[in-house]
Design a protein around this motif. Structure first.
Motif, PDB file in Angstrom:
ATOM      1  N   LEU A 401       0.828  -1.204   0.000  1.00 29.93           N
ATOM      2  CA  LEU A 401       0.000   0.000   0.000  1.00 29.93           C
ATOM      3  C   LEU A 401       0.866   1.259   0.000  1.00 29.93           C
ATOM      4  O   LEU A 401       0.548   2.247  -0.668  1.00 29.93           O
ATOM      5  N   TYR A 404       2.148   1.514  -3.524  1.00 33.78           N
ATOM      6  CA  TYR A 404       1.080   1.994  -4.395  1.00 33.78           C
ATOM      7  C   TYR A 404       0.910   3.509  -4.229  1.00 33.78           C
ATOM      8  O   TYR A 404       0.789   4.247  -5.212  1.00 33.78           O
ATOM      9  N   LEU A 411      -5.690   2.596  -7.400  1.00 36.77           N
ATOM     10  CA  LEU A 411      -6.333   1.463  -6.724  1.00 36.77           C
ATOM     11  C   LEU A 411      -7.595   1.027  -7.454  1.00 36.77           C
ATOM     12  O   LEU A 411      -8.214   0.024  -7.077  1.00 36.77           O
ATOM     13  N   ALA A 427      -4.596  -3.887  -6.919  1.00 37.03           N
ATOM     14  CA  ALA A 427      -4.424  -3.836  -5.461  1.00 37.03           C
ATOM     15  C   ALA A 427      -5.508  -4.609  -4.724  1.00 37.03           C
ATOM     16  O   ALA A 427      -5.219  -5.389  -3.808  1.00 37.03           O
TER      17      ALA A 427
END
Length: 442
Positions: A401, A404, A411, A427
């Protein structure tokens, strides 16, 4: 008289056959190019719409981890890249048509003949001229992506001087390595008979294996600095994890990725005894020690499942098929004429064949790309599952995360776009799989 008439009829039949084969190839190429452009545009449009529609709210599964501002930045970055991709797609198609059916490659070949001797010199000159012109066409987009798009979202750390130095160094290395390889392959094509493609393939595979060994120590340091990992606590954790997984490497290194980009990463490089673990300095600055462990365990999972070996074997098989097909096509006049090229009569056409093959094959291979993307995502799921069993699903989830967020990866990609293009799972799907593995292990 009868013999003359028969010869005329045979010649006419050969001419008709050549014209038919050339027309068929032209039609297939044009149809494949148009279909691929329509499909790529449709998929990109879906991606743009889907990301834009989900821009205003963080998905519920990530609401506690990702801020709305970070989510919107990722959406805007994804949209900007997708729109630039549409322009690149249109430009690439126009350039491809210019080189092929509109006669650009043939014109370049004919223009060079008066200035070069027939044979190897002329063919190498054609390859060099093509690479230089193609590079010049791509250069403005490369500059724009680095100094406009990446700069706008805070990722670019390069100066124009460093960008130019990278360009010059990569061009010089490409020439020093590429020209001898090209000359050797052209020599094989001209002198080793009908099975030249087999000898060329063996050489090409040997070179790629050699490159896996020498790249980490000889080539990569020309562009980045690699310093031994100095954090003793982290080094001890990483070493213990590698020993637990039965993995050894020549060293643990930190790369100064921050001098070019704010993106973070970690990877294994090298082959056999030359393997080394490389962390971007940006990665170490953003992740905790347990999270670094989890990311490293994911990479170890690729080795445990022999994904690297499987990919090398796949590359061997695909390249063998490619060389064999090229070996056949070089002997077919319709291969040249059907793609807008007039073959040489007084000298070899091997360089023309190589360039045409490299230009045209991506158009047809585009349609099988989703199968390789699916296989890659399968490997990522397997590596994630291995990492969860060796470390912690929570640490791997939080690390991913953070990556990302820091890399502004959306996402909310379009599911169909993911299936076609993504080498890594989205994700939501990825984290759900990890939680499933962790639950099953309890």
């Amino acid at each position: 008289m009868t013999q003359i008439v028969a010869d005329d009829l045979n010649f006419a039949a050969m001419t008709d056959s050549l014209f038919s084969a050339s027309f068929l190839l032209t039609s297939l190429f044009a149809a494949a190019l148009c279909l691929s452009l329509v499909l790529r545009y449709w998929l990109s449009s879906r991606q743009i719409r889907h990301v834009a529609q989900h821009r205003e709210a963080v998905p519920a599964a990530f609401a506690d981890s990702i801020s709305l501002a970070a989510h919107q930045k990722a959406a805007d970055y994804t949209l900007a890249k997708a729109r630039l991709g549409l322009f690149e797609m249109a430009l690439g198609a126009a350039v491809l048509l210019g080189w092929t059916l509109l006669g650009g490659l043939s014109a370049l070949n004919q223009a060079l003949i008066p200035f070069t001797a027939h044979g190897m010199g002329q063919q190498l000159a054609l390859l060099v001229a093509f690479v230089v012109i193609s590079g010049a066409i791509d250069l403005p987009l490369s500059w724009y992506q680095t100094f406009v798009l990446e700069q706008r979202f805070g990722f670019n750390k390069m100066t124009f001087r460093l960008w130019l130095a990278d360009l010059l160094k990569s061009s010089l290395i490409g020439a020093l390595i590429g020209l001898p390889i090209a000359a050797l392959i052209l020599w094989m094509m001209a002198t080793t008979g009908k099975l030249w493609w087999l000898w060329a393939w063996l050489f090409w595979m040997g070179f790629n294996l050699l490159l896996l060994v020498i790249y980490p120590t000889l080539i990569a340091p020309l562009f980045n600095k690699f310093a031994p990992l100095e954090d003793e606590t982290l080094k001890a954790r990483v070493t213990a994890l590698m020993q637990r997984c039965g993995f050894s490497a020549r060293g643990l290194f930190v790369m100064d990725g921050s001098k070019r980009s704010a993106h973070a990463n970690a990877y294994f490089t090298g082959f056999g005894a030359a393997k080394r673990v490389v962390f971007y300095d940006t990665l170490l600055a953003k992740l905790s020690a347990p999270e670094v462990d989890a990311v490293l365990a994911h990479e170890l999972g690729h080795f445990k499942h022999k994904h690297i070996i499987k990919r090398i074997i796949s590359m061997f098989a695909l390249s063998l098929a490619g060389f064999a097909l090229l070996g056949y096509l070089t002997q077919q006049v319709w291969f040249y004429t059907g793609l807008g090229v007039q073959p040489n009569l007084a000298s070899g056409n091997d360089a023309l064949a190589l360039l045409l093959f490299m230009l045209v094959m991506p158009v047809f291979s585009f349609f099988i790309a989703p199968f390789f993307a699916q296989l890659s995502r399968k490997h990522e799921f397997e590596a994630d599952a291995y990492a969860v069993r060796q470390t912690s699903a929570q640490d791997l989830s939080s690390a991913l995360l953070k990556l990302y967020e820091d890399n502004a990866a959306t996402l909310t990609p379009d599911p169909l776009y993911v299936r076609f293009y993504y080498s890594h799972p989205g994700a939501s799907e990825r984290l759900a799989r990890m939680q499933g593995v962790a639950s099953a292990a309890r």
